[in-house]
Design a protein around this motif. Sequence first.
Motif, mmCIF file in Angstrom:
data_model
loop_
_atom_site.group_PDB
_atom_site.id
_atom_site.type_symbol
_atom_site.label_atom_id
_atom_site.label_comp_id
_atom_site.label_asym_id
_atom_site.label_seq_id
_atom_site.Cartn_x
_atom_site.Cartn_y
_atom_site.Cartn_z
ATOM 1 N N LEU A 13 0.808 -1.153 -0.076
ATOM 2 C CA LEU A 13 -0.057 0.076 0.032
ATOM 3 C C LEU A 13 0.895 1.131 0.143
ATOM 4 O O LEU A 13 0.367 2.189 -0.571
ATOM 5 C CB LEU A 13 -0.932 0.161 1.145
ATOM 6 N N LYS A 14 1.933 1.279 0.609
ATOM 7 C CA LYS A 14 2.805 2.405 0.755
ATOM 8 C C LYS A 14 3.410 2.757 -0.598
ATOM 9 O O LYS A 14 3.693 4.124 -0.797
ATOM 10 C CB LYS A 14 3.831 2.331 1.897
ATOM 11 N N ASN A 15 3.461 1.888 -1.655
ATOM 12 C CA ASN A 15 3.849 2.425 -2.690
ATOM 13 C C ASN A 15 2.621 3.033 -3.761
ATOM 14 O O ASN A 15 3.339 3.421 -4.836
ATOM 15 C CB ASN A 15 4.458 1.184 -3.590
ATOM 16 N N TYR A 16 1.735 2.933 -3.119
ATOM 17 C CA TYR A 16 0.343 3.658 -4.117
ATOM 18 C C TYR A 16 0.106 5.084 -3.459
ATOM 19 O O TYR A 16 -0.859 5.474 -4.339
ATOM 20 C CB TYR A 16 -0.627 2.507 -4.142
ATOM 21 N N GLY A 17 0.578 5.577 -2.692
ATOM 22 C CA GLY A 17 0.411 6.875 -2.005
ATOM 23 C C GLY A 17 -1.376 6.795 -1.644
ATOM 24 O O GLY A 17 -1.620 5.947 -0.941
ATOM 25 N N LYS A 18 -2.141 7.763 -2.278
ATOM 26 C CA LYS A 18 -3.448 7.866 -2.042
ATOM 27 C C LYS A 18 -4.457 6.953 -3.106
ATOM 28 O O LYS A 18 -5.478 7.087 -3.218
ATOM 29 C CB LYS A 18 -3.869 9.192 -2.154
ATOM 30 N N ASP A 19 -3.731 6.307 -4.116
ATOM 31 C CA ASP A 19 -4.478 5.653 -5.046
ATOM 32 C C ASP A 19 -5.065 4.166 -4.629
ATOM 33 O O ASP A 19 -4.462 3.118 -4.770
ATOM 34 C CB ASP A 19 -3.501 5.434 -6.373
ATOM 35 N N ILE A 20 -5.698 4.095 -3.724
ATOM 36 C CA ILE A 20 -6.267 2.713 -2.731
ATOM 37 C C ILE A 20 -7.064 2.060 -3.958
ATOM 38 O O ILE A 20 -6.983 0.662 -3.791
ATOM 39 C CB ILE A 20 -7.198 3.105 -1.765
ATOM 40 N N ASP A 21 -7.610 2.589 -4.645
ATOM 41 C CA ASP A 21 -8.552 1.839 -5.997
ATOM 42 C C ASP A 21 -7.443 0.750 -6.740
ATOM 43 O O ASP A 21 -7.505 -0.251 -7.137
ATOM 44 C CB ASP A 21 -9.175 2.675 -6.794
ATOM 45 N N GLU A 81 -9.619 4.344 3.357
ATOM 46 C CA GLU A 81 -9.637 5.885 2.809
ATOM 47 C C GLU A 81 -9.776 6.560 4.075
ATOM 48 O O GLU A 81 -9.292 7.736 4.158
ATOM 49 C CB GLU A 81 -10.484 6.054 1.650
ATOM 50 N N LYS A 82 -10.894 6.307 4.962
ATOM 51 C CA LYS A 82 -11.005 6.952 6.043
ATOM 52 C C LYS A 82 -9.992 7.237 6.954
ATOM 53 O O LYS A 82 -9.458 8.284 7.538
ATOM 54 C CB LYS A 82 -12.094 6.557 6.818
ATOM 55 N N TYR A 83 -9.096 6.144 7.286
ATOM 56 C CA TYR A 83 -8.072 6.203 8.102
ATOM 57 C C TYR A 83 -7.002 6.843 7.459
ATOM 58 O O TYR A 83 -6.299 7.591 8.135
ATOM 59 C CB TYR A 83 -7.379 4.670 8.152
ATOM 60 N N LEU A 84 -6.747 6.966 6.135
ATOM 61 C CA LEU A 84 -5.743 7.660 5.518
ATOM 62 C C LEU A 84 -5.961 9.182 5.126
ATOM 63 O O LEU A 84 -5.409 9.873 4.571
ATOM 64 C CB LEU A 84 -5.313 7.160 4.319
ATOM 65 N N ARG A 85 -7.515 9.328 5.652
ATOM 66 C CA ARG A 85 -8.172 10.820 5.298
ATOM 67 C C ARG A 85 -8.080 11.245 3.970
ATOM 68 O O ARG A 85 -7.519 12.270 3.629
ATOM 69 C CB ARG A 85 -7.429 11.881 6.365
ATOM 70 N N ILE A 86 -8.450 10.358 3.215
ATOM 71 C CA ILE A 86 -8.564 10.642 1.628
ATOM 72 C C ILE A 86 -9.937 10.844 1.494
ATOM 73 O O ILE A 86 -10.956 10.346 1.696
ATOM 74 C CB ILE A 86 -8.194 9.297 0.788
ATOM 75 N N THR A 87 -10.124 12.247 0.971
ATOM 76 C CA THR A 87 -11.454 12.835 0.557
ATOM 77 C C THR A 87 -11.644 12.787 -0.755
ATOM 78 O O THR A 87 -10.867 12.501 -1.732
ATOM 79 C CB THR A 87 -11.389 14.325 1.095
ATOM 80 N N GLN A 88 -13.091 13.125 -1.097
ATOM 81 C CA GLN A 88 -13.481 13.439 -2.521
ATOM 82 C C GLN A 88 -12.687 14.540 -3.218
ATOM 83 O O GLN A 88 -12.226 14.404 -4.343
ATOM 84 C CB GLN A 88 -14.774 13.674 -2.586
ATOM 85 N N ILE A 120 -14.783 8.528 -7.903
ATOM 86 C CA ILE A 120 -15.165 9.836 -7.634
ATOM 87 C C ILE A 120 -16.709 9.703 -7.235
ATOM 88 O O ILE A 120 -17.386 9.209 -8.159
ATOM 89 C CB ILE A 120 -15.143 11.021 -8.215
ATOM 90 N N ASP A 121 -17.220 10.227 -6.322
ATOM 91 C CA ASP A 121 -18.835 10.334 -6.141
ATOM 92 C C ASP A 121 -19.585 10.924 -7.209
ATOM 93 O O ASP A 121 -18.978 11.932 -7.904
ATOM 94 C CB ASP A 121 -19.259 10.916 -4.752
ATOM 95 N N GLU A 122 -20.783 10.443 -7.604
ATOM 96 C CA GLU A 122 -21.453 11.041 -8.808
ATOM 97 C C GLU A 122 -21.442 12.404 -8.549
ATOM 98 O O GLU A 122 -21.536 13.217 -9.644
ATOM 99 C CB GLU A 122 -22.635 10.264 -9.128
#
Length: 150
Positions: A13-21, A81-88, A120-122
């Motif tokens: 995961l650490k190699n993907y930054g914020k790209d959880i998807d 995403e919540k834990y890493l505080r990744i927002t829309q 991303i949310d609709e």
Amino acid sequence: MDIYKLLKSLPLLKNYGKDIDLWIYDFEEVMDLWDIQNPKRRLAFMKECVDYGPKEVLKRVEENCKNKTYPSIQIIKEEIEKYLRITQNDKIWELKQMKIKTNESISIFNINYIRKYKNIDEEMRKLITVEDYINSIKPRIYPCLKVPKQ
């Protein structure tokens, strides 16, 4: 099955930054390649891909679903995403900053662009414009000329 080869092939995961998807996509690809279908085993291997904090999140999600089936990938993704505080807003910013690489084909770029767009949310997707896409492919002038402007 050679467990050491499997562990080496797991995406961290650490190699993907914020790209959880993308991380989850790559993780599932490895699981399918090694024919690991059992949700309990998949979750165990997923814990091997993350650092201490996200590992605790996965344990908590697993405990919440103890009597039911194992948590879905969507639930896991949302919790990380919540834990890493990744927002829309982070997701939108990442998409708007995305640029095609010089050696990347337009079709591969489009697959990645659409994957991030669908993440991303609709309601928030309305903030992404054709102009943003054009800016993403501007480093490659020929594909950029093919996009119809509105």
